[in-house]
Design an enzyme around this catalytic site. Structure first.
Site, PDB file in Angstrom:
ATOM      1  N   TYR A 198      37.591  31.926  34.387  1.00 52.72           N
ATOM      2  CA  TYR A 198      37.626  32.359  35.871  1.00 52.72           C
ATOM      3  C   TYR A 198      39.102  33.162  35.660  1.00 52.72           C
ATOM      4  O   TYR A 198      40.187  32.271  34.926  1.00 52.72           O
ATOM      5  CB  TYR A 198      37.623  31.201  36.926  1.00 52.72           C
ATOM      6  N   GLU A 248      39.436  39.206  41.633  1.00 53.51           N
ATOM      7  CA  GLU A 248      38.766  38.155  40.944  1.00 53.51           C
ATOM      8  C   GLU A 248      37.626  38.579  40.199  1.00 53.51           C
ATOM      9  O   GLU A 248      36.972  39.503  40.383  1.00 53.51           O
ATOM     10  CB  GLU A 248      38.456  36.996  42.281  1.00 53.51           C
TER      11      GLU A 248
END
Length: 370
Positions: free
Chosen positions: A101, A183
């Site tokens: 992530y 992101e």
């Protein structure tokens, strides 16, 4: 402005971040053509601005044409958090070795950029304890900071240079496009040792769009928003039942807050700027009339150059032409206010001397149905 996944990936690709081969489809015919180019298997991914696609079943694997027809039809009609997809992305599957992530966002409270990363990709970042948080100067990230993130994520030494390059590229998206968030979840390490962005979440600062004409193609307007834009208005549809119209974003926003404080709920925000004429108010009311849940309209106009009789005429014309079927409550401050009151006498529009009086009356109306 929240970009769709495929749009965010277009920005990623522009700065050198690897993305899987993919094709956007709007219908089953274009999906079949895309399938021929990609080859099976691939993943079908609903293009939505809301999160939670995976848990909602809006991302599905597809291994042949029979699955393509049934799953594509299912996804096209599947709502996630009240939103239907604006296309289905067909994306070639990759051989994943590890998922990570990685996100960069503008931290307004600390006046810096912040990195949040985790060696566990594909998870809700709030729910994992294994994460890296690093604040970075508004001028951008240093090589030392990039390496620090790589080490904390246990990126293999032979891949750290590639990871640092990718992190720098993500910062390019943030800085060059004036994004508030960029992101990647998950960021995959694939079998050939490269990094590939399997998803993209990008939020662009709306106030910066005028500086980025290349991003304006990503603006999505509903029919009502387009109608308002074509007439020079700023318009946002909201969840309540009181439409709010005014001249000036600050005035409309403060009016919205006052309605909320009075226990009312705004159903729309419409600002037509400095132009307040019979024609502009008429066109504004045409937009509002297309929202079924609206029970009443609150008009708050202020300005020494506003001809209030012209505004009143626009309201009156909307009633005469059956554009309006709900009452209007208005505080209109400006020239010819007595003439405006005379024009609207006997109509379903009511004029008030103060905005507080107008708000109290409109909230009473919609909450008591009187």
């Amino acid at each position: 402005m929240r970009l769709l996944e495929y749009q965010g990936k277009e920005l990623f690709s522009q700065v050198g971040i690897n993305i899987p081969e993919s094709i956007l489809a709007q219908n089953i015919d274009s999906a079949k053509m895309a399938a021929e180019k990609l080859g099976f298997p691939f993943v079908l991914k609903s293009q939505l601005t809301v999160g939670g696609r995976g848990k909602a079943g809006a991302i599905q694997k597809c291994k042949d044409y029979s699955e393509l027809e049934s799953k594509f039809d299912e996804l096209v009609h599947k709502e996630v958090k009240g939103e239907l997809p604006r296309g289905i992305l067909l994306e070639k599957m990759v051989e994943i070795v590890k998922e990570i992530y990685l996100s960069v966002f503008l931290n307004r409270s600390k006046r810096c950029y912040s990195i949040i990363a985790s060696s566990e990709g594909g998870v809700d970042i709030e729910q994992t304890e294994n994460k890296v948080i690093l604040n970075v100067s508004i001028d951008g990230i240093t090589g030392e900071q990039s390496n620090e993130v790589a080490v904390k994520l246990d990126i293999p030494p032979e891949l750290r240079t590639k990871f640092v390059d990718l992190l720098n590229s993500l910062f390019r998206v943030i800085i060059e496009k004036e994004a508030e968030l960029a992101e990647i979840n998950p960021l995959a390490i694939v079998s050939n040792g490269s990094f590939v962005a399997l998803d993209a979440k990008v939020i662009i600062d709306d106030n910066a769009l005028f500086r980025h004409t290349d991003l304006q193609k990503y603006l999505f307007l509903t029919d009502l928003e387009k109608q308002a834009s074509d007439n020079g208005f700023s318009f946002v549809e909201l969840d309540g039942d009181i439409a709010i119209i005014g001249n000036g974003a600050g005035l409309v926003m403060s009016t919205l807050d006052m309605v909320t404080d009075a226990n009312g709920t705004a159903g729309s925000f419409l600002d037509f700027g400095g132009r307040a004429t019979s024609e502009t108010i008429y066109e504004a009311l045409k937009v509002i009339s297309r929202i079924p849940k609206i029970k009443a309209i609150l008009v708050n106009l202020f300005g020494g150059i506003v001809r209030t009789d012209l505004v009143a005429q626009g309201i009156l014309d909307a009633y005469k032409n059956n554009i309006l079927k709900v009452p209007v409550y208005a505080r209109i401050s400006g020239a010819e206010s007595e003439r405006a009151k005379e024009l609207l006498k006997g109509s379903d529009a009511k004029l008030f001397d103060t905005v507080e009086e107008a708000i109290n009356a409109v909230v009473l109306k919609v909450t008591s149905n009187i």
